[in-house]
Design a protein around this motif. Structure first.
Motif, PDB file in Angstrom:
ATOM      1  N   VAL A 295      53.113  30.378  41.374  1.00  0.00           N
ATOM      2  CA  VAL A 295      53.547  30.548  40.956  1.00  0.00           C
ATOM      3  C   VAL A 295      54.228  28.399  40.999  1.00  0.00           C
ATOM      4  O   VAL A 295      54.258  28.462  39.690  1.00  0.00           O
ATOM      5  CB  VAL A 295      55.166  31.035  41.653  1.00  0.00           C
ATOM      6  N   GLU A 299      54.615  26.917  37.265  1.00  0.00           N
ATOM      7  CA  GLU A 299      55.647  26.266  36.667  1.00  0.00           C
ATOM      8  C   GLU A 299      55.113  24.316  36.729  1.00  0.00           C
ATOM      9  O   GLU A 299      55.774  23.951  35.342  1.00  0.00           O
ATOM     10  CB  GLU A 299      56.896  25.956  38.134  1.00  0.00           C
ATOM     11  N   THR A 300      54.177  24.364  37.137  1.00  0.00           N
ATOM     12  CA  THR A 300      54.092  21.979  36.812  1.00  0.00           C
ATOM     13  C   THR A 300      53.167  22.564  35.687  1.00  0.00           C
ATOM     14  O   THR A 300      53.221  21.303  34.936  1.00  0.00           O
ATOM     15  CB  THR A 300      52.673  21.753  37.866  1.00  0.00           C
ATOM     16  N   ARG A 302      53.577  24.424  33.329  1.00  0.00           N
ATOM     17  CA  ARG A 302      55.004  24.313  31.397  1.00  0.00           C
ATOM     18  C   ARG A 302      55.025  22.985  31.770  1.00  0.00           C
ATOM     19  O   ARG A 302      55.512  22.566  30.961  1.00  0.00           O
ATOM     20  CB  ARG A 302      55.996  25.176  32.152  1.00  0.00           C
ATOM     21  N   ARG A 303      55.771  22.045  33.140  1.00  0.00           N
ATOM     22  CA  ARG A 303      56.616  20.926  33.013  1.00  0.00           C
ATOM     23  C   ARG A 303      56.065  20.284  32.478  1.00  0.00           C
ATOM     24  O   ARG A 303      56.445  19.390  30.787  1.00  0.00           O
ATOM     25  CB  ARG A 303      56.660  20.704  34.306  1.00  0.00           C
ATOM     26  N   GLU A 315      50.867  31.913  28.973  1.00  0.00           N
ATOM     27  CA  GLU A 315      51.377  32.584  30.306  1.00  0.00           C
ATOM     28  C   GLU A 315      50.924  33.640  30.935  1.00  0.00           C
ATOM     29  O   GLU A 315      50.709  34.392  30.652  1.00  0.00           O
ATOM     30  CB  GLU A 315      52.562  32.686  29.475  1.00  0.00           C
TER      31      GLU A 315
END
Ligand SMILES: Cc1ncc(COP(=O)(O)O)c(C=O)c1O
Length: 387
Positions: A295, A299-300, A302-303, A315
């Motif tokens: 997770v 998230e990294t 996406r950032r 995704e």
């Protein structure tokens, strides 16, 4: 002199040779291809080793499909579907399960429909059994759902099975409920078997509401695969399993034949079967250690994708990997070599998994989050400076 089941030419590709050289020279500092859970700094429960130190490991009492205790432990590990231990078959690995299933279902020269993109070993695993892989497409525009037209075109009079990987490696896409129902009907009508590789099922990431499993399917003969290598992060234990489901007469016929097949090899060790109940229980702790990593690393991505709009991520709905799309200013090989040379970061080229629409890099979500972040930051910097 040698069988054509094996490639005529062995040896590394030019890219693998270049990567090997870079590794040898210490130029790979951040390995974002690492999918071996035992080398990414995870804490394993300490009592795992004790599970193997049972005096019962000293007695050999061969059981072709696996010991009753180990199969019961595997069956009990499924919480959403009731699994009958009598329908569980143990093997040393998922690869071996594929070998058994291709032997069970196919004559030499028969066909198996396999998804593309997916796990790169399928070409070799089929070829080693004298079976031909017939690829069908997963649709990137539809979240990598099954392209039904493509699957229909892949079927031939010699097709014996359809293989589904859910969550898929590397796209992380899951089988949709509507596709499951369609597949079961198709398999039943054409008398095909379904092989569902669900080794990553314990790692949902952004699950869709309509994500589904083939476990326990009653309409068509179905083999659902799992194993300790992913479920417990323990690939070295060499324990995998196949759950057979479908019409009772077909399940019984398949089971009897697998019994004979497995009896000819008896490849699953006694120690791992004795330890299986404890390894499976400890595996839940390992899953709890792995999931937050997946997770955090997603998230990294996406950032950094936000900071480098020229790159994007598909995704993943589950699993241990992610597919990143990068600008087509370089080929995939050039991206891989450039990232090693400029930043010491190693990624997979998309074509390694038969991704063939656009330029993609595939990363493992298993590395430690600080390592992963450094690697992603370097990739985003490169994408920004080159595009
Ligand atoms: C989809 C898929 N199935 C099976 C395996 C291998 O499992 P095993 O270690 O049990 O052979 C992998 C390994 O990465 C995989 O990605």
């Amino acid at each position: 002199m040698f069988s054509s089941r094996l490639p005529a030419r062995l040896g590394p590709s030019p890219l693998s040779r270049a990567i090997g050289l870079a590794r040898g020279e210490g130029r790979v500092r951040i390995d974002l291809t690492e999918t071996n859970p035992t080398v990414v700094g995870l804490e394993y429960p300490h009592d795992l080793v004790g599970a193997l130190a049972d005096p019962a490991v000293l007695t050999y009492d061969p059981a072709s499909l696996g010991t009753v205790t180990a199969r019961a432990a595997v069956a009990a590990g499924y919480t959403t579907t009731v699994v009958d231990p009598a329908r569980v078959v143990l093997t040393a690995s998922t690869s071996e399960a594929y070998a058994f299933l291709f032997k069970l279902l196919c004559d030499p020269g028969d066909h198996v429909a396999i998804p593309r993109p997916s796990y790169p070993l399928f070409d070799l695993l089929t070829s080693l059994e004298g079976v031909e892989p017939r690829p069908y497409r997963l649709d990137p525009a539809g979240g990598w759902a099954i392209d039904r037209d493509s699957l229909m075109q892949a079927l031939t009079p010699r097709t014996r099975a359809i293989l589904v990987v859910s969550p898929n490696n590397p796209t992380g896409s899951c089988l949709r409920a509507a596709d499951r129902d369609w597949l079961v009907e198709l398999a039943r009508d054409r008398q095909l078997a379904l092989i569902a590789d669900e080794v990553f099922a314990d790692y949902p990431l952004v699950p869709r509401r309509d994500a589904s499993s083939l476990l326990g399917t009653s309409g068509a003969l179905t083999f659902t695969l799992g194993g300790l290598s992913k479920s417990a992060g323990l690939p070295q234990m060499k324990l995998a399993w196949t759950v057979i489901s479908g019409p009772d007469d077909l399940v019984a016929a398949a089971r009897d034949r697998l019994d004979l097949l497995a009896d000819s090899y008896l490849s699953v060790s006694t120690p791992v079967q004795v330890a299986a109940p404890r390894l499976l229980a400890a595996g839940r702790d390992v899953q709890r250690a792995i999931r937050p990593r997946l997770v955090a690393n997603l998230e990294t991505i996406r950032r950094f994708v936000k900071r480098a709009p020229a790159m994007s991520v598909y995704e993943p709905e589950g699993g241990w990997s992610a597919v990143i799309r990068v600008p087509a200013i370089l080929s995939e090989d050039q991206w891989v070599l450039r990232l090693i040379d400029d930043c010491g970061v190693l990624v997979h080229p998309g074509y390694f998994f038969d991704l063939d629409t656009g330029v993609h890099l595939v990363v493992s979500l298993l590395p430690a989050p600080d390592v992963f972040e450094t690697g992603l930051s370097a990739i985003a910097d490169r994408v920004r400076s080159l595009s």
